[in-house]
Enzyme design. Structure first.
Site, PDB file in Angstrom:
ATOM      1  N   THR A 179       0.861  -1.177   0.000  1.00 26.04           N
ATOM      2  CA  THR A 179       0.000   0.000   0.000  1.00 26.04           C
ATOM      3  C   THR A 179       0.899   1.230   0.000  1.00 26.04           C
ATOM      4  O   THR A 179       1.925   1.246   0.674  1.00 26.04           O
ATOM      5  CB  THR A 179      -0.873   0.005   1.271  1.00 26.04           C
ATOM      6  OG1 THR A 179      -1.804  -1.063   1.185  1.00 26.04           O
ATOM      7  CG2 THR A 179      -1.618   1.326   1.434  1.00 26.04           C
ATOM      8  N   GLY A 187      -1.201  -1.362   6.586  1.00 28.45           N
ATOM      9  CA  GLY A 187      -1.156  -2.490   7.504  1.00 28.45           C
ATOM     10  C   GLY A 187      -2.411  -3.329   7.399  1.00 28.45           C
ATOM     11  O   GLY A 187      -3.098  -3.302   6.368  1.00 28.45           O
ATOM     12  N   GLY A 232      -5.739  -3.766   7.456  1.00 28.83           N
ATOM     13  CA  GLY A 232      -6.734  -2.717   7.348  1.00 28.83           C
ATOM     14  C   GLY A 232      -7.907  -2.821   8.299  1.00 28.83           C
ATOM     15  O   GLY A 232      -8.411  -1.810   8.784  1.00 28.83           O
TER      16      GLY A 232
END
Lengths: 342, 342
Positions: free
Chosen positions: B201, B253, B255
């Site tokens: 991400t 991380g 989520g």
């Protein structure tokens, strides 16, 4: 001691047997907006008061029977989703394309677990699907067709989209489209903001005898919405938040602003980090920050001791509560008439 | 005076002319996870360091040229979306059904305006679409096909889903499906949690010379995701938040936990209401609260004075910054080697 007496009063008042030592309480809303006495006939007002009382009693009965906060939230919201009076489930507003798309979320303040769904079109009770996401998936948020597949896997009742339709909301869509057409005659190239009857998002916050706070919210969103618009109701932190240390909150209003201000979480954070009591925190966000941003709406909340909180910057908010003392109150208009006991 | 000198240093170091009197700064991430030196070949490590440096320089050039924080965030993230190294745009992970679905969000700390999109499959640069939602729609969040219709209306470049595909991510999907099959042999009736390579991400936070902080995040989500799962990246308050008074934050991380803890907003709230500095607030959430919840990940952030903040509870986080003193730093592994200047 005070807690024990409160619970005893609750039992007596409602004549529900309970062995609870801790306070239980529940508060619900059915949307905030320009709700004025002159716009509601006595019959319509009575219908709202009756349904609000029925829903809050249903949630309280769950709590009094030893149920959890989440179960109480689901019981209260399900009744409002099934009622055409509110913009959730049956009777929800129409999208631009003429169908109903529903959003919901629920959060458990004991472990911060949460479930949310957005843009579902066939799940009869969106709040139940949000709760299944919480309890039966590793995820927090599912959207669209995928959420419906999960609902089917979970054996939740599915309906045709027409189950949600009502003439009242179909007419509201037509009005919105007509107004938009007028607005577009002075086209700016952007999507016009539709001034909308946003009343009707529903929510509930419950404190169970185990000391756990749960909060939930369910909505059809905005009349004439398009482009897969998602408002604050299914956003954990915006429309819904619960944390046993500080609060449970469910919001209703102009969702975009509620997301930007992270309303539900912000109220809890002001309690946790800023040492406000919950009413002060709610008023700071709703009466100051949102007013400064030009946003309309309100919240309901419960503090860990069972204190019931409302704050709204609109003319009215459909609401009801049964306090830790067992007192039922139902309100529609502004603070002066506020929470007349029924 | 200190600020003017910092800016002067920035100009000298980067040889970019600027008339800014106020500090400018930018920090980016490319995901957090079990990123260990022994797992990266020197060539791969060099590729990450080069791309991170390129992206952060691109964002900084926008700021030095008088651009806004939002423009800088978009410039940096677009480069990472276009790179196969990261789990965003080209090179994003596959869903269970074998396609790529992308989420992104952006927020402007000057007015708390925000834009977010989820589950889009044809928009080449999701961060640009999130910014159009912010600037050209009355909404904050659009999901699925509706968001694509809006993208087309806005004239943003659309691509075939295959543009996003890479062999590396297709193999990761096959591994995840194989592991899931094993996990299902001890079926509990629930959806199995897929242990996943969640690296990649991307996000950026920028402070422009006008004193405005912007933050943005873009992702492909989890390998093998299904049911329209949405993580924290497009959730304002979870994956992204910006408020000129306190912070800009972008998260990466696991989520679901980041949504439940409202990570980005919670860090800002601890600064605003709890009088923490931004590093302390970030560490409280990432190193204490999330660790207690069993959640892995990290954040980048900027304080209103331009102070760069990182916090991650994983072995590593791809990251880079150009400080208000104009110093470029790039990091991959844990704090000891931390931010070796390049």
């Amino acid at each position: 001691m005070f807690r024990a007496i409160s619970t005893l009063l609750a039992s007596l008042t409602l004549a529900v047997p309970t062995i609870a030592e801790n306070p239980i309480a529940i508060v619900i809303h059915g949307g905030a907006g320009t709700i004025l006495r002159e716009n509601l006939t006595p019959d319509v007002e009575a219908a709202y008061r009756d349904k609000l009382a029925e829903a809050v009693r249903a949630g309280h009965a769950v709590l009094a029977d030893g149920g959890t906060g989440r179960e109480a939230v689901i019981a209260a919201i399900t009744l409002m989703e099934d009622s055409a009076l509110f913009n959730a489930g049956h009777g929800a507003v129409f999208t631009h394309e003429g169908r109903v798309e529903l959003d919901a979320s629920i959060m458990d303040g004991s472990d911060l677990n949460a479930g949310a769904i957005a843009s579902v079109t066939r799940v009869r009770n969106p709040i139940r699907l949000a709760d299944r996401v919480l309890s039966h998936s590793p995820h927090v948020m599912l959207v669209g067709e995928g959420a419906e597949v999960f609902a089917a896997d979970q054996g939740l009742p599915l309906v045709e989209n027409s189950y949600f339709h009502t003439d009242r909301r179909r007419k509201a869509l037509q009005r919105a489209i007509d107004e938009e057409r007028e607005a577009l005659s002075e086209d700016t190239g952007d999507i016009p903001v539709i001034v909308d009857d946003k009343h009707g998002t529903v929510g509930a916050v419950a404190l169970d005898q185990y000391g756990n706070i749960a909060a939930g919210t369910s909505t059809g969103g905005m009349t004439n919405k398009r482009f897969g618009r998602v408002g604050d109701s299914p956003i954990i932190g915006a429309g819904t938040y619960a944390d046993n240390r500080a609060c449970g909150i469910s919001a209703t209003g102009h969702g975009e602003y509620f997301i930007r201000a992270a309303v539900a979480h912000d109220i809890c954070a002001r309690v946790l980090y800023g040492n406000r009591d919950l009413q002060t925190a709610a008023d700071e966000v709703i009466q100051q920050q949102l007013v400064a941003m030009g946003a309309e709406g309100g919240v309901i909340g419960l503090a860990p001791d069972g204190t019931v909180v409302y704050s709204f910057n609109t003319a009215g908010m459909y609401r009801a509560a049964i306090s830790s003392a067992g007192e039922l109150s139902v309100g529609i208009y502004g603070e002066s008439e506020s929470m007349v006991s029924k």
